[in-house]
Design a protein around this motif. Structure first.
Motif, PDB file in Angstrom:
ATOM      1  N   GLU A 161       0.822  -1.231   0.000  1.00  0.00           N
ATOM      2  CA  GLU A 161       0.000   0.000   0.000  1.00  0.00           C
ATOM      3  C   GLU A 161       0.850   1.273   0.000  1.00  0.00           C
ATOM      4  O   GLU A 161       0.412   2.321   0.488  1.00  0.00           O
ATOM      5  CB  GLU A 161      -0.950   0.032   1.211  1.00  0.00           C
ATOM      6  N   ALA A 162       2.069   1.195  -0.509  1.00  0.00           N
ATOM      7  CA  ALA A 162       2.951   2.366  -0.484  1.00  0.00           C
ATOM      8  C   ALA A 162       2.426   3.451  -1.422  1.00  0.00           C
ATOM      9  O   ALA A 162       2.015   3.151  -2.548  1.00  0.00           O
ATOM     10  CB  ALA A 162       4.360   1.955  -0.906  1.00  0.00           C
ATOM     11  N   PRO A 163       2.447   4.719  -0.992  1.00  0.00           N
ATOM     12  CA  PRO A 163       2.026   5.802  -1.886  1.00  0.00           C
ATOM     13  C   PRO A 163       2.822   5.818  -3.197  1.00  0.00           C
ATOM     14  O   PRO A 163       2.303   6.190  -4.239  1.00  0.00           O
ATOM     15  CB  PRO A 163       2.308   7.068  -1.064  1.00  0.00           C
ATOM     16  N   SER A 164       4.094   5.363  -3.150  1.00  0.00           N
ATOM     17  CA  SER A 164       4.908   5.354  -4.382  1.00  0.00           C
ATOM     18  C   SER A 164       4.211   4.568  -5.495  1.00  0.00           C
ATOM     19  O   SER A 164       4.298   4.936  -6.669  1.00  0.00           O
ATOM     20  CB  SER A 164       6.285   4.738  -4.105  1.00  0.00           C
ATOM     21  N   LEU A 165       3.499   3.505  -5.135  1.00  0.00           N
ATOM     22  CA  LEU A 165       2.857   2.660  -6.154  1.00  0.00           C
ATOM     23  C   LEU A 165       1.755   3.427  -6.887  1.00  0.00           C
ATOM     24  O   LEU A 165       1.594   3.305  -8.098  1.00  0.00           O
ATOM     25  CB  LEU A 165       2.287   1.391  -5.509  1.00  0.00           C
ATOM     26  N   VAL A 166       0.999   4.239  -6.123  1.00  0.00           N
ATOM     27  CA  VAL A 166      -0.084   5.024  -6.731  1.00  0.00           C
ATOM     28  C   VAL A 166       0.521   6.094  -7.645  1.00  0.00           C
ATOM     29  O   VAL A 166       0.047   6.329  -8.769  1.00  0.00           O
ATOM     30  CB  VAL A 166      -0.958   5.682  -5.632  1.00  0.00           C
ATOM     31  N   ILE A 167       1.583   6.733  -7.174  1.00  0.00           N
ATOM     32  CA  ILE A 167       2.211   7.800  -7.970  1.00  0.00           C
ATOM     33  C   ILE A 167       2.798   7.209  -9.261  1.00  0.00           C
ATOM     34  O   ILE A 167       2.599   7.739 -10.354  1.00  0.00           O
ATOM     35  CB  ILE A 167       3.292   8.520  -7.127  1.00  0.00           C
ATOM     36  N   ILE A 168       3.489   6.083  -9.112  1.00  0.00           N
ATOM     37  CA  ILE A 168       4.103   5.440 -10.291  1.00  0.00           C
ATOM     38  C   ILE A 168       3.018   5.028 -11.294  1.00  0.00           C
ATOM     39  O   ILE A 168       3.131   5.285 -12.493  1.00  0.00           O
ATOM     40  CB  ILE A 168       4.950   4.216  -9.868  1.00  0.00           C
ATOM     41  N   GLU A 169       1.963   4.416 -10.788  1.00  0.00           N
ATOM     42  CA  GLU A 169       0.886   3.962 -11.685  1.00  0.00           C
ATOM     43  C   GLU A 169       0.335   5.137 -12.498  1.00  0.00           C
ATOM     44  O   GLU A 169       0.148   5.044 -13.709  1.00  0.00           O
ATOM     45  CB  GLU A 169      -0.229   3.341 -10.834  1.00  0.00           C
ATOM     46  N   ASN A 170       0.107   6.266 -11.823  1.00  0.00           N
ATOM     47  CA  ASN A 170      -0.422   7.440 -12.511  1.00  0.00           C
ATOM     48  C   ASN A 170       0.551   7.986 -13.545  1.00  0.00           C
ATOM     49  O   ASN A 170       0.160   8.360 -14.648  1.00  0.00           O
ATOM     50  CB  ASN A 170      -0.748   8.538 -11.496  1.00  0.00           C
ATOM     51  N   LEU A 171       1.838   8.046 -13.172  1.00  0.00           N
ATOM     52  CA  LEU A 171       2.828   8.605 -14.101  1.00  0.00           C
ATOM     53  C   LEU A 171       2.954   7.719 -15.345  1.00  0.00           C
ATOM     54  O   LEU A 171       3.000   8.214 -16.470  1.00  0.00           O
ATOM     55  CB  LEU A 171       4.199   8.732 -13.416  1.00  0.00           C
ATOM     56  N   LEU A 172       2.987   6.404 -15.131  1.00  0.00           N
ATOM     57  CA  LEU A 172       3.139   5.488 -16.269  1.00  0.00           C
ATOM     58  C   LEU A 172       1.905   5.563 -17.177  1.00  0.00           C
ATOM     59  O   LEU A 172       2.020   5.556 -18.396  1.00  0.00           O
ATOM     60  CB  LEU A 172       3.364   4.044 -15.791  1.00  0.00           C
ATOM     61  N   LYS A 173       0.727   5.658 -16.528  1.00  0.00           N
ATOM     62  CA  LYS A 173      -0.526   5.759 -17.297  1.00  0.00           C
ATOM     63  C   LYS A 173      -0.507   6.985 -18.211  1.00  0.00           C
ATOM     64  O   LYS A 173      -1.034   6.981 -19.308  1.00  0.00           O
ATOM     65  CB  LYS A 173      -1.685   5.859 -16.291  1.00  0.00           C
ATOM     66  N   GLU A 174       0.152   8.053 -17.741  1.00  0.00           N
ATOM     67  CA  GLU A 174       0.214   9.299 -18.509  1.00  0.00           C
ATOM     68  C   GLU A 174       1.367   9.308 -19.512  1.00  0.00           C
ATOM     69  O   GLU A 174       1.674  10.331 -20.108  1.00  0.00           O
ATOM     70  CB  GLU A 174       0.371  10.494 -17.556  1.00  0.00           C
TER      71      GLU A 174
END
Ligand SMILES: NC(=O)c1ccc[n+]([C@@H]2O[C@H](COP(=O)([O-])OP(=O)(O)OC[C@H]3O[C@@H](n4cnc5c(N)ncnc54)[C@H](O)[C@@H]3O)[C@@H](O)[C@H]2O)c1
Length: 442
Positions: free
Chosen positions: A335-348
């Protein structure tokens, strides 16, 4: 005394090792053969400061051993701790299949009186289910063996788990009989040297205490994150506000730091599970529902700031990321915040080059080659359009900004942990975004 600890994760391995440090014989059990082989070869499968030393010392003294056989571990054991995982079920409630599976195995294999202690974080009422599962297996075997159940939630923190276990603020134990209380008081006596209490209570209160504690801590974090976001809008500085409120003894200055939301294996699942428990009893825990939704939003706060700076289109941009673990001094990425940030950046369409002092292997297990991994924090910055700070490892606190500036394409930092002083960043000529403080734009 001899005890068994079932589950050799962060809690089981640290608890077992620390109990052996007091002279108790400890057998740790896990179904994961790979883990047990590793432990038997003298290696520990998790990163936890200080653990390796006491682990090695007690293995050498033959007080600490590891097996996949719960049955074998029961020979001469007086107390058995259940410390297996309780991950969230699909609806957010705690999945008890591992805990109750262990309870049944105990019932199938015990041959004399035992105190069965649930150390995993479990919903109120679980010890009754543990007791019923053991009793059912004994009935199937057509034997009558006395046993006690107890609840002993664990409050250690990853990153300082050994210290927390050896010098606990308090030990909470739920019991039903004087006999179980006496046994557990004897086992825990060596940990009470710093004057902190062992609190005996009924089992339901003990189970509830763990959820109430984690939910209170999660509430402090979400409260402060919400206040931080408002600070930005009204032009206040959350650092000043934090100090202003924290100096009130009724509030206190711990756990009121804003950031990118709470993660880890405990707060998200425990808040969710308590909300589900309350729902089952027809009670809506509205505060915790808000705590959850604020946290969900906060994990995307840096993405919002990044888009505000670069525009909606992030395609082709390269981001350096410092920190992947959900907090410093651990390799835990759950549940690390890094995972959410990475997912969003890669999606973009952006790319990420990350550095974490200990969590890179774990990150690679989860993310594979979707991101790149740097050899150190400076290496991550090479040709980056911006640096994102997600985990506040102390080695990130005083970097050489002149080196960073030379490596990066632009002097832009998104700091999710407020580790730098905005005024210094202005002097150093960096665009600097943090949480709850005005952005610095050069
Ligand atoms: N991690 C923390 O900081 C922390 C702190 C306090 C409480 N807790 C609670 O403690 C519990 C354990 O957490 P963790 O982080 O140590 O989990 P973990 O996932 O790191 O480890 C759980 C271990 O249990 C083993 N296991 C599963 N089923 C088993 C079985 N039938 N027999 C033997 N072993 C089995 C798994 O193989 C694994 O090694 C959870 O309920 C958690 O909420 C965790």
């Amino acid at each position: 005394m001899k005890i068994s600890v079932v589950g050799t994760g962060y809690v089981g391995l640290v608890s077992g090792t620390c109990f052996s440090e007091t002279g108790v014989d400890v057998v740790c059990v896990d179904v994961n053969e790979e883990k047990i082989n590793l432990l038997n070869s003298g290696e520990i499968p998790i990163y936890e400061p200080g653990l390796k030393d006491i682990f090695t010392r007690n293995v050498e003294k033959n007080r600490l051993s590891f097996t996949t056989s719960l049955k074998d571990s029961l020979i001469d054991t007086e107390v058995i701790f259940i410390a297996v995982g309780t991950p969230p079920d699909e609806d957010g409630s705690a999945d008890l299949k591992y805990v109750l599976g262990v309870a049944r195995e105990i019932g199938r294999n015990m041959n004399k009186y035992l105190v069965v202690v649930t150390k995993s974080t479990v919903p109120v009422g679980t010890s009754k289910k543990v007791k019923a599962a053991i009793a059912e297996e004994l009935k199937t075997r057509n034997v009558s063996i006395p046993f006690d159940v107890a609840s002993n939630p664990e409050f250690l923190k990853e990153g300082s788990a050994v210290d927390d276990f050896l010098k606990p603020d308090r030990i909470v134990v739920g019991v039903e009989t004087a006999k179980a209380e006496k046994t557990l008081r004897r086992l825990y006596k060596p940990f009470l040297m710093n004057g902190h209490p062992i609190l005996f209570m009924n089992i339901l209160s003990s189970e509830m205490t763990k959820y109430a504690a984690n939910s209170m801590l999660a509430t402090k974090i979400s409260f402060m994150n919400d206040i931080a976001n408002l600070c930005e809008l009204v032009g206040a500085d959350v650092d000043m506000v934090r100090k202003g409120i924290g100096s009130d003894a009724r509030i206190g200055n711990k756990f009121i730091y804003p950031g990118t939301g709470y993660g880890g294996s405990c707060f998200p699942k425990d808040v969710q599970a308590l909300v589900r428990t309350a729902d089952e009893y027809g009670h809506s825990l509205d505060i915790l529902k808000a705590v959850e939704s604020v946290n969900y939003r906060q994990k995307e706060i840096l993405i919002k700031k990044i888009k505000k700076h670069f525009g909606e289109n992030l395609k082709g941009l390269r981001f350096a990321m410092w920190g992947l673990a959900f907090k410093p001094k651990t390799d835990d990425m759950r549940e690390a915040p890094s995972l959410v940030i990475i997912e969003n950046l890669l999606k973009e369409g952006a790319s990420v080059v990350a550095y974490d002092p200990v969590a890179q292997e774990e990150a690679h297990r989860i993310l594979g080659d979707n991101i790149s991994y740097a050899k150190d924090e400076y290496d991550a910055c090479l040709d980056a359009d911006a640096l994102i700070i997600v985990t506040e490892w102390s080695e990130f606190r005083s970097p050489n900004f002149r080196v960073i500036e030379k490596l990066m394409k632009s002097n832009t930092i998104f700091d999710g942990r407020n580790i730098y002083d905005p005024e210094e960043m202005r002097e150093l000529k960096f665009n600097y975004y943090s949480i709850g403080r005005a952005a610095v734009l050069i």
